[in-house]
Design a protein around this motif. Structure first.
Motif, PDB file in Angstrom:
ATOM      1  N   ARG A  65       1.301  -1.637   0.201  1.00 14.08           N
ATOM      2  CA  ARG A  65       0.047  -0.379  -0.201  1.00 14.08           C
ATOM      3  C   ARG A  65       0.774   0.963   0.448  1.00 14.08           C
ATOM      4  NH1 ARG A  65      -2.853  -3.615   3.117  1.00 14.08           N
ATOM      5  NH2 ARG A  65      -1.011  -4.518   3.373  1.00 14.08           N
ATOM      6  N   THR A  66       1.334   1.074   0.586  1.00 17.13           N
ATOM      7  CA  THR A  66       2.870   2.916   0.871  1.00 17.13           C
ATOM      8  C   THR A  66       3.236   2.895  -0.772  1.00 17.13           C
ATOM      9  OG1 THR A  66       3.442   2.000   3.179  1.00 17.13           O
ATOM     10  CG2 THR A  66       4.886   3.731   2.234  1.00 17.13           C
ATOM     11  N   ARG A 107      12.150   3.579   1.278  1.00 16.98           N
ATOM     12  CA  ARG A 107      11.191   2.744   2.466  1.00 16.98           C
ATOM     13  C   ARG A 107      13.015   2.053   2.781  1.00 16.98           C
ATOM     14  NH1 ARG A 107       6.612  -0.346   4.114  1.00 16.98           N
ATOM     15  NH2 ARG A 107       6.012   1.332   4.290  1.00 16.98           N
ATOM     16  N   HIS A 132       7.449   6.464  10.731  1.00 24.00           N
ATOM     17  CA  HIS A 132       6.545   5.943   9.447  1.00 24.00           C
ATOM     18  C   HIS A 132       5.745   7.218   9.544  1.00 24.00           C
ATOM     19  CE1 HIS A 132       4.717   4.730   6.041  1.00 24.00           C
ATOM     20  NE2 HIS A 132       4.658   3.452   5.984  1.00 24.00           N
ATOM     21  N   VAL A 191       5.584   2.613  12.860  1.00 25.68           N
ATOM     22  CA  VAL A 191       4.033   3.759  12.910  1.00 25.68           C
ATOM     23  C   VAL A 191       3.718   3.632  13.970  1.00 25.68           C
ATOM     24  CG1 VAL A 191       1.242   2.795  12.714  1.00 25.68           C
ATOM     25  CG2 VAL A 191       3.170   1.580  11.471  1.00 25.68           C
ATOM     26  N   ARG A 235       0.468  -4.910  13.353  1.00 27.23           N
ATOM     27  CA  ARG A 235       1.223  -6.026  13.079  1.00 27.23           C
ATOM     28  C   ARG A 235       1.992  -7.138  14.151  1.00 27.23           C
ATOM     29  NH1 ARG A 235       5.026  -8.253   9.098  1.00 27.23           N
ATOM     30  NH2 ARG A 235       5.466  -5.692   8.650  1.00 27.23           N
ATOM     31  N   PRO A 238      -2.260  -0.302  10.020  1.00 29.40           N
ATOM     32  CA  PRO A 238      -2.107  -0.422   9.019  1.00 29.40           C
ATOM     33  C   PRO A 238      -1.097  -1.381   7.554  1.00 29.40           C
ATOM     34  CG  PRO A 238      -0.447  -0.582  10.423  1.00 29.40           C
ATOM     35  CD  PRO A 238      -1.974  -0.480  11.265  1.00 29.40           C
ATOM     36  N   GLY A 239      -2.009  -2.097   8.374  1.00 34.64           N
ATOM     37  CA  GLY A 239      -2.095  -3.212   7.263  1.00 34.64           C
ATOM     38  C   GLY A 239      -0.478  -3.181   6.968  1.00 34.64           C
ATOM     39  N   PRO A 240      -0.430  -4.484   6.773  1.00 39.56           N
ATOM     40  CA  PRO A 240      -0.702  -5.787   6.204  1.00 39.56           C
ATOM     41  C   PRO A 240      -1.129  -6.628   7.479  1.00 39.56           C
ATOM     42  CG  PRO A 240       2.038  -6.196   5.834  1.00 39.56           C
ATOM     43  CD  PRO A 240       1.109  -4.557   5.891  1.00 39.56           C
TER      44      PRO A 240
HETATM   45  C1  NCD Z   1       3.774  -0.494   7.786  1.00 41.40           C
HETATM   46  C2  NCD Z   1       4.832  -0.236   7.879  1.00 41.40           C
HETATM   47  O1  NCD Z   1       5.187  -0.483   7.451  1.00 41.40           O
HETATM   48  O2  NCD Z   1       5.815  -0.160   8.954  1.00 41.40           O
HETATM   49  N1  NCD Z   1       2.854  -1.105   7.218  1.00 41.40           N
HETATM   50  C3  NCD Z   1       2.535  -0.380   5.784  1.00 41.40           C
HETATM   51  O3  NCD Z   1       2.868   0.942   6.017  1.00 41.40           O
HETATM   52  N2  NCD Z   1       1.108   0.175   5.920  1.00 41.40           N
HETATM   53  C4  NCD Z   1       3.266  -1.398   9.448  1.00 41.40           C
HETATM   54  C5  NCD Z   1       4.007  -2.832   9.415  1.00 41.40           C
HETATM   55  O4  NCD Z   1       4.525  -3.448   8.188  1.00 41.40           O
HETATM   56  O5  NCD Z   1       3.149  -3.629  10.012  1.00 41.40           O
END
Ligand code: NCD
Length: 300
Positions: free
Chosen positions: A54-55, A104, A132, A163, A216, A256-258
């Motif tokens: 998603r990001t 990232r 993030h 997060v 997560r 925030p997913g996943p």
């Molecule tokens: C998060 C991340 O990558 O920090 N996901 C995201 O950006 N949507 C959280 C995660 O990986 O659990």
């Protein structure tokens, strides 16, 4: 505002300005023709050294809807796999005359380092276990921007989460009350100094929360031994169907997913009518449009 690598780069007014413009950007998403000319002629490079669904796609869509040219570079398939250093990689891209690097990286502090090496704006899309910031902004946006006085619980693998760090910093700026929930082994070092309450008792906080944010369990960042078994983790810290019943009818569920369905969040919770998980994704595009606009055209 030239870079966004930490929530600390933003004053409360900067954050509110980004969030309010995101509302306008969100309208574009609902139109059949999703294009604004605001960043025409600008080039945004997405440089991802870690996996992302998603990001990365959300930053790419955001850049494209603002008419910028967006290019994706991932570590796999770039000269990074030939041993090129981060510094050489970003200086190479920067020399092409790009305007922004959205990056990232598994190293905490990597985005901050890159700021000193390039002329382009740097946006941190997740650096190790550090921050993030756009995730925190989209979370606040989805919570309705005005979060003053709201009770937000953040439950899960806080030790490995970037997060949670960005969220605590932003929610404090915006006046929310943050309650962090995790077993001792998954609490970040130094958490007592954070502007948040900390507890290991998830059941006790459920009836009071306005936003129940689940994070997560980051298996890829842990070598094991953080909790006895997945079953025990779920029993104590999972948002199970039983716990769902303890939330206020007006509370919302964020992630925030996943998601690891069945581990930190049950399908009953993820798909509940109070779940805002997909609204977070939708708002994420609007917030990233607003961030890119603020960084690349904000002074015009
Ligand atoms: C998060 C991340 O990558 O920090 N996901 C995201 O950006 N949507 C959280 C995660 O990986 O659990």
């Amino acid at each position: 505002m030239k870079h966004l690598t930490s929530i600390n780069d933003l004053s409360r007014d900067d954050a509110l300005s980004i969030l309010e413009m995101a509302r306008e950007m969100h309208d574009v998403q609902r139109r059949p023709v999703k294009k604004l000319p605001a960043l025409r002629g600008r080039t945004v490079v997405n440089l991802f050294f870690e996996d992302s669904t998603r990001t990365r796609s959300s930053f790419e869509i955001a850049a494209k809807w603002l008419s910028a040219d967006a290019i994706n570079v991932s570590a796999k398939g770039s000269s990074v796999s030939k041993g090129e250093s981060l510094r050489d990689t970003v200086r190479t891209l920067d020399s092409m005359g790009i305007d922004a690097i959205v990056m990232r990286h598994p190293g905490s502090g990597a985005a901050q380092q890159v700021r000193g090496w390039v002329d382009a704006s740097v946006v941190n899309a997740g650096d190790g276990t550090h921050e993030h910031p756009t995730q925190a902004l989209l979370d606040a946006y989805t919570m309705g921007i005005d979060v003053e006085g709201k009770v937000v619980s953040i439950t899960g693998d806080l030790a490995h989460s970037r997060v949670v760090r960005s969220n605590v910093l932003l929610l404090q700026k915006l006046g929310a009350r943050v309650v962090l929930v995790a077993p001792h082994t998954l609490l970040p070092a130094g958490v007592d100094a954070w502007p948040a309450e900390v507890t290991t008792d998830f059941d006790a906080v459920l009836p009071d929360v306005d936003v129940c944010m689940m994070l997560r369990v980051q298996r890829e960042r842990m070598a094991g031994g953080y909790f006895p078994s997945e079953r025990e983790y779920t029993a104590l810290y999972g948002l199970t169907a039983r716990r769902l019943a303890k939330l206020k009818p007006t509370a919302v569920i964020a992630h925030p997913g996943p998601m690891n369905r069945g581990l930190e969040i049950s399908s009953a919770a993820a798909d509940d009518h109070r779940s805002i998980v997909l609204d977070q994704v939708s708002g994420g595009v609007a917030v990233r449009m607003s961030v890119l606009y603020h960084l690349l055209a904000g002074n015009e």
